[in-house]
Design a protein around this motif. Structure first.
Motif, PDB file in Angstrom:
ATOM      1  N   VAL A 152       0.833  -1.204   0.000  1.00 16.33           N
ATOM      2  CA  VAL A 152       0.000   0.000   0.000  1.00 16.33           C
ATOM      3  C   VAL A 152       0.867   1.252   0.000  1.00 16.33           C
ATOM      4  O   VAL A 152       0.621   2.211  -0.740  1.00 16.33           O
ATOM      5  CB  VAL A 152      -0.948  -0.009   1.220  1.00 16.33           C
ATOM      6  N   ALA A 153       1.911   1.249   0.841  1.00 14.96           N
ATOM      7  CA  ALA A 153       2.799   2.406   0.917  1.00 14.96           C
ATOM      8  C   ALA A 153       3.521   2.636  -0.409  1.00 14.96           C
ATOM      9  O   ALA A 153       3.600   3.771  -0.907  1.00 14.96           O
ATOM     10  CB  ALA A 153       3.810   2.213   2.044  1.00 14.96           C
ATOM     11  N   LEU A 154       4.044   1.571  -0.998  1.00 15.59           N
ATOM     12  CA  LEU A 154       4.746   1.707  -2.276  1.00 15.59           C
ATOM     13  C   LEU A 154       3.799   2.130  -3.390  1.00 15.59           C
ATOM     14  O   LEU A 154       4.166   2.929  -4.263  1.00 15.59           O
ATOM     15  CB  LEU A 154       5.425   0.384  -2.630  1.00 15.59           C
ATOM     16  N   ALA A 155       2.584   1.595  -3.381  1.00 18.10           N
ATOM     17  CA  ALA A 155       1.616   1.955  -4.424  1.00 18.10           C
ATOM     18  C   ALA A 155       1.290   3.444  -4.373  1.00 18.10           C
ATOM     19  O   ALA A 155       1.166   4.098  -5.425  1.00 18.10           O
ATOM     20  CB  ALA A 155       0.350   1.124  -4.256  1.00 18.10           C
ATOM     21  N   ALA A 156       1.149   3.980  -3.159  1.00 18.34           N
ATOM     22  CA  ALA A 156       0.854   5.406  -3.040  1.00 18.34           C
ATOM     23  C   ALA A 156       2.007   6.252  -3.578  1.00 18.34           C
ATOM     24  O   ALA A 156       1.798   7.244  -4.292  1.00 18.34           O
ATOM     25  CB  ALA A 156       0.568   5.755  -1.584  1.00 18.34           C
ATOM     26  N   PHE A 211       4.942   8.465 -10.547  1.00 15.57           N
ATOM     27  CA  PHE A 211       4.955   8.038 -11.948  1.00 15.57           C
ATOM     28  C   PHE A 211       3.623   8.258 -12.654  1.00 15.57           C
ATOM     29  O   PHE A 211       3.586   8.440 -13.871  1.00 15.57           O
ATOM     30  CB  PHE A 211       5.346   6.563 -12.041  1.00 15.57           C
ATOM     31  N   ALA A 212       2.508   8.226 -11.914  1.00 18.09           N
ATOM     32  CA  ALA A 212       1.209   8.492 -12.530  1.00 18.09           C
ATOM     33  C   ALA A 212       0.774   9.940 -12.339  1.00 18.09           C
ATOM     34  O   ALA A 212      -0.283  10.334 -12.830  1.00 18.09           O
ATOM     35  CB  ALA A 212       0.147   7.554 -11.941  1.00 18.09           C
ATOM     36  N   PHE A 257      -0.480  11.483  -9.839  1.00 18.61           N
ATOM     37  CA  PHE A 257      -1.789  11.604  -9.190  1.00 18.61           C
ATOM     38  C   PHE A 257      -1.643  12.511  -7.978  1.00 18.61           C
ATOM     39  O   PHE A 257      -1.011  12.159  -6.986  1.00 18.61           O
ATOM     40  CB  PHE A 257      -2.304  10.230  -8.778  1.00 18.61           C
ATOM     41  N   ALA A 258      -2.231  13.693  -8.026  1.00 22.13           N
ATOM     42  CA  ALA A 258      -2.056  14.689  -6.972  1.00 22.13           C
ATOM     43  C   ALA A 258      -2.759  14.306  -5.683  1.00 22.13           C
ATOM     44  O   ALA A 258      -2.418  14.811  -4.610  1.00 22.13           O
ATOM     45  CB  ALA A 258      -2.566  16.051  -7.455  1.00 22.13           C
ATOM     46  N   GLY A 259      -3.735  13.438  -5.766  1.00 21.11           N
ATOM     47  CA  GLY A 259      -4.499  13.074  -4.569  1.00 21.11           C
ATOM     48  C   GLY A 259      -3.950  11.864  -3.845  1.00 21.11           C
ATOM     49  O   GLY A 259      -4.666  11.262  -3.034  1.00 21.11           O
ATOM     50  N   ALA A 260      -2.695  11.514  -4.078  1.00 18.90           N
ATOM     51  CA  ALA A 260      -2.125  10.313  -3.452  1.00 18.90           C
ATOM     52  C   ALA A 260      -2.060  10.445  -1.942  1.00 18.90           C
ATOM     53  O   ALA A 260      -2.418   9.524  -1.207  1.00 18.90           O
ATOM     54  CB  ALA A 260      -0.743  10.019  -4.036  1.00 18.90           C
ATOM     55  N   ARG A 261      -1.581  11.608  -1.444  1.00 18.92           N
ATOM     56  CA  ARG A 261      -1.497  11.748   0.016  1.00 18.92           C
ATOM     57  C   ARG A 261      -2.878  11.800   0.671  1.00 18.92           C
ATOM     58  O   ARG A 261      -3.102  11.105   1.678  1.00 18.92           O
ATOM     59  CB  ARG A 261      -0.692  12.978   0.414  1.00 18.92           C
ATOM     60  N   PRO A 262      -3.842  12.598   0.154  1.00 15.88           N
ATOM     61  CA  PRO A 262      -5.174  12.551   0.773  1.00 15.88           C
ATOM     62  C   PRO A 262      -5.779  11.144   0.779  1.00 15.88           C
ATOM     63  O   PRO A 262      -6.404  10.734   1.767  1.00 15.88           O
ATOM     64  CB  PRO A 262      -6.000  13.506  -0.098  1.00 15.88           C
ATOM     65  N   LEU A 263      -5.570  10.391  -0.304  1.00 16.85           N
ATOM     66  CA  LEU A 263      -6.118   9.037  -0.354  1.00 16.85           C
ATOM     67  C   LEU A 263      -5.425   8.136   0.662  1.00 16.85           C
ATOM     68  O   LEU A 263      -6.078   7.344   1.353  1.00 16.85           O
ATOM     69  CB  LEU A 263      -5.948   8.470  -1.761  1.00 16.85           C
ATOM     70  N   LEU A 264      -4.105   8.268   0.789  1.00 17.00           N
ATOM     71  CA  LEU A 264      -3.379   7.462   1.766  1.00 17.00           C
ATOM     72  C   LEU A 264      -3.813   7.800   3.186  1.00 17.00           C
ATOM     73  O   LEU A 264      -4.012   6.900   4.015  1.00 17.00           O
ATOM     74  CB  LEU A 264      -1.876   7.679   1.609  1.00 17.00           C
ATOM     75  N   LEU A 265      -3.985   9.090   3.482  1.00 23.09           N
ATOM     76  CA  LEU A 265      -4.417   9.492   4.818  1.00 23.09           C
ATOM     77  C   LEU A 265      -5.842   9.039   5.109  1.00 23.09           C
ATOM     78  O   LEU A 265      -6.200   8.816   6.274  1.00 23.09           O
ATOM     79  CB  LEU A 265      -4.318  11.014   4.969  1.00 23.09           C
TER      80      LEU A 265
END
Length: 306
Positions: free
Chosen positions: A124-128, A134-135, A137-145
């Protein structure tokens, strides 16, 4: 003496060294309080090729010690008398060597930590991180949180109970069972998930979301909520209610509202995690649930034994 006894197949695997070390550790804890199972395990070990060799070595050493002791008694200035050697046949020579106490404690911490769950958290951590780098995706941190506080709750669900641990009955019969075992496995889950997900969040662009460590106190509080509810509902139901409730509360408004997804998600996460009022609420929740755990600690002695 407990009402549970090790099966012949389990004793045989323990004797020939094919039983995994964590399972062997759990069985050994059971043998400390069950004389009949201990006698069966000792007999099974003595019947293995390694047990036969150890018995022969024991007899050889005993005879040599007796001869040396007899010779020493006739010396004018005898050295320190040799005591009769004592040997106890336990694990065979072909078994896995027992490591340090720390390693054994980590292996005994629970199926979630020594199984596929730890790899899943790392994934999960690596995917975020990969999604952001590489993609783009600006919403990676909000989605992870948004997902992170539910991750240790899932780990707790996979760490305790007959549904996840094949040797749960053995572990539940040990002196360290009950609330002590629950808290040990929960601490192991938190030790894996908290640093991995926090470091991953720090590597992601903020995109208007709170700091990477903002989820730590909510994650701890939700974990304690699931433990407190487990005393009433059992682990599976409690963790499902807690983790599912959190994800619905965070993600449902985002999916049903209008506007840009990243901005909506960042705003929703900030509302739950950012600021002194939110963090203070999570701190109060954690304290209340910890007090409830202490007050109802005896309820965990009978938890999920069916």
């Amino acid at each position: 003496m407990t009402g549970w006894h090790a099966s012949d197949a389990l004793v045989t695997r323990y004797a020939n060294g094919s039983l995994p070390e964590p399972d062997a550790w759990s069985l050994e804890k059971h043998l400390e309080s069950c004389g009949s199972c201990a006698a069966r395990a000792s007999r099974a070990v003595r019947e293995t090729p390694a047990g036969v060799v150890l018995a022969e070595v024991r007899e050889t050493v005993l005879r040599a010690s007796e001869r040396e002791a007899a010779a020493d008694t006739s010396a004018a200035a005898p050295s320190r008398p040799l005591r009769r050697a004592r040997f106890r046949v336990s694990r065979p020579l072909t078994s896995t060597p027992i490591g340090s106490r720390t390693a054994r404690a980590l292996w005994a911490a629970g199926p979630a930590v020594r199984g596929a769950w730890s790899a899943s958290v790392l994934g999960v951590a690596l995917a975020a991180v990969l999604l952001a780098r590489f993609a783009d995706f600006a919403g990676a941190r909000p989605l992870l949180l948004a997902v992170a506080p539910a991750v240790p709750v899932a780990g707790v669900a996979l760490s305790y109970g007959a549904h996840s641990d094949p040797l749960h009955e053995i572990a539940a019969a040990t002196p360290s069972a009950g609330i002590r075992l629950v808290l040990t496995r929960t601490a192991a889950v938190l030790a894996v998930s908290l640093p991995l997900l926090t470091v991953a969040g720090a590597l992601l662009p903020s995109s208007g979301a709170p700091a990477a460590a903002a989820w730590l106190l909510p994650g701890l509080a939700l974990t304690l909520v699931s433990l407190a509810l487990a005393g009433y509902l059992g682990f599976r139901a409690a963790t499902a209610v807690t983790g599912g409730g959190w994800l619905c509360a965070v993600l449902a408004p985002v999916l049903t509202a209008d506007g840009r997804l990243t901005a909506r998600l960042a705003g929703q996460v900030s509302a739950y995690l950012d600021g002194a009022p939110a963090q203070g609420g999570w701190a109060a929740t954690a304290v209340l649930c910890a007090a409830l755990l202490i007050a109802r600690r005896s309820a965990y002695d009978r938890l999920d034994r069916r």
